[in-house]
Design a protein around this motif. Structure first.
Motif, PDB file in Angstrom:
ATOM      1  N   UNK A  59     -65.892  17.165 -42.950  1.00  0.00           N
ATOM      2  CA  UNK A  59     -65.301  18.489 -43.125  1.00  0.00           C
ATOM      3  C   UNK A  59     -65.505  19.352 -41.891  1.00  0.00           C
ATOM      4  N   UNK A  60     -64.504  20.200 -41.625  1.00  0.00           N
ATOM      5  CA  UNK A  60     -64.557  21.139 -40.504  1.00  0.00           C
ATOM      6  C   UNK A  60     -64.454  22.560 -41.037  1.00  0.00           C
ATOM      7  N   UNK A  61     -65.435  23.394 -40.690  1.00  0.00           N
ATOM      8  CA  UNK A  61     -65.320  24.821 -40.934  1.00  0.00           C
ATOM      9  C   UNK A  61     -64.443  25.398 -39.841  1.00  0.00           C
ATOM     10  N   UNK A  62     -63.285  25.921 -40.232  1.00  0.00           N
ATOM     11  CA  UNK A  62     -62.282  26.440 -39.288  1.00  0.00           C
ATOM     12  C   UNK A  62     -62.354  27.953 -39.350  1.00  0.00           C
ATOM     13  N   UNK A  63     -62.901  28.585 -38.310  1.00  0.00           N
ATOM     14  CA  UNK A  63     -63.156  30.009 -38.360  1.00  0.00           C
ATOM     15  C   UNK A  63     -62.808  30.665 -37.033  1.00  0.00           C
ATOM     16  N   UNK A  64     -62.934  31.996 -36.981  1.00  0.00           N
ATOM     17  CA  UNK A  64     -62.689  32.729 -35.739  1.00  0.00           C
ATOM     18  C   UNK A  64     -64.018  33.027 -35.049  1.00  0.00           C
ATOM     19  N   UNK A  80     -60.321  18.921 -44.313  1.00  0.00           N
ATOM     20  CA  UNK A  80     -60.554  17.489 -44.167  1.00  0.00           C
ATOM     21  C   UNK A  80     -59.388  16.939 -43.353  1.00  0.00           C
ATOM     22  N   UNK A  81     -59.604  16.787 -42.047  1.00  0.00           N
ATOM     23  CA  UNK A  81     -58.511  16.396 -41.162  1.00  0.00           C
ATOM     24  C   UNK A  81     -58.079  14.944 -41.361  1.00  0.00           C
ATOM     25  N   UNK A  82     -58.846  14.173 -42.116  1.00  0.00           N
ATOM     26  CA  UNK A  82     -58.458  12.782 -42.366  1.00  0.00           C
ATOM     27  C   UNK A  82     -57.175  12.690 -43.185  1.00  0.00           C
ATOM     28  N   UNK A  83     -56.817  13.755 -43.929  1.00  0.00           N
ATOM     29  CA  UNK A  83     -55.635  13.697 -44.800  1.00  0.00           C
ATOM     30  C   UNK A  83     -54.527  14.629 -44.333  1.00  0.00           C
TER      31      UNK A  83
END
Length: 340
Positions: free
Chosen positions: A197-202, A259-262
């Motif tokens: 998982x990636x926390x996508x933040x500013x 989840x960049x895998x999907x």
């Protein structure tokens, strides 16, 4: 072609020197999903087929009762889809401008030449940068619409709209490790994969999560580059590692767990031309116009594989002393650790 839309000698001057820009060219989301590229020959495409099993139960079946077969049941399936949408840009240039690249403005020193030396190539490259940023924004903020007639617009569903199951309200609190933990827990509880998982933040979220980690005696790992060229930090939570990265076009007060895998882009090429191709348009007078055309959409995968945190405080609560970030751990964090 009118004067205002066409590149001409006096509205696009030639200069010598290295080229720089203050414009943002970053597309980290596109970078991360580029390895999962797919192709379609239909505007509508499938993001997944889903089913749900019955709840687990503790049977109470006697030997006598087992001689009678239970009532039959079945599992139904549903299909989720998204659409591609059109992205276009155009460039027009006069023949006189093409022939006049040797005339320099600004400081002229012997031996200098125009940079760039080909105006059309330069303008097309800039349009491609703009298109990439437009796709990046659409894949995050896009709101779904499926056209029912030619005059309507197909709009691909972006990640913000796609995520419905795992939504964590922050209540105007700053981003902290426990909100991220709650989002990770929600994905886990809804049978999502939490291994990558990636926390996508500013930048506000990144600073806040770093300060909060220090407060609890943790420290985010040193930054490293992912395989797709995005700078990433690691945050270790009870359920496992969450990668932390800076995103673009994140809605105000929101952070994501992806989840960049999907996730992958879905391209719809034009036969014999490809996708995002440059094509000469009809000539009008002493100039020429070019069109850049492409169709692309987002396959976001099962939406419950992702999460979003909403209602976050939009300003950074900067620590004012070492005590602020060390009240629990009792350690001796340095100033460099506080700043991250």
């Amino acid at each position: 072609m009118t004067e205002t839309e066409t590149i001409q000698s006096f509205n696009t001057l030639n200069y010598a020197g290295l080229l720089y820009t203050k414009s943002n060219k970053k597309t980290p989301f596109l970078n991360m999903i580029s390895g999962h590229r797919k192709y379609t020959n239909s505007v509508e495409f499938i993001t997944g087929q889903f089913y749900e099993n019955e709840e687990a139960k503790i049977p109470e079946i006697s030997e006598t009762a087992s001689l009678t077969a239970p009532t039959a049941s079945f599992v139904t399936r549903s299909q989720k889809t998204n659409v591609t949408q059109i992205f276009q840009e155009a460039v027009a240039i006069s023949y006189a401008k093409m022939a006049n690249m040797g005339t320099l403005s600004g400081v002229n020193i012997a031996g200098q030449v125009a940079n760039p030396q080909n105006e059309l190539d330069f303008q097309v490259a800039r349009k491609m940068e703009t298109l990439s940023r437009s796709i990046e924004k659409t894949f995050i903020q896009g709101k779904y619409n499926k056209a029912t007639k030619d005059s309507e617009v197909n709009k691909t569903r972006g990640m913000n709209e796609a995520i419905e199951t795992n939504v964590i309200p922050a209540g105007d609190k700053p981003l902290d490790i426990w909100l991220v933990n709650d989002a990770q827990q929600a994905i886990y509880d809804n049978q999502g994969d939490i291994s990558n998982l990636y926390l996508w933040t500013n930048t506000i979220g990144l600073n806040q999560i770093n300060a909060d980690a220090l407060k609890w005696g943790m420290k985010m790992g040193e930054p490293y580059m992912s395989s797709y060229g995005v700078q990433v930090y690691d945050l270790i939570l009870p359920l496992g590692v969450v990668h932390v990265a800076l995103g673009e076009f994140i809605p105000n007060g929101t952070a994501f767990l992806f989840n960049f895998d999907v996730i992958g882009p879905v391209e719809q090429p034009t036969p014999s031309k490809g996708n995002f191709f440059l094509e000469e348009q009809a000539k009008v007078g002493a100039g020429i116009k070019y069109l850049i055309h492409g169709m692309i959409g987002l396959d976001h995968g099962p939406e419950w594989m992702h999460a979003k945190i909403t209602g976050l405080k939009t300003t950074f609560d900067k620590p004012t002393s070492i005590v602020d970030v060390n009240v629990v751990s009792g350690g001796t964090s340095t100033a460099s650790e506080i700043s991250g």
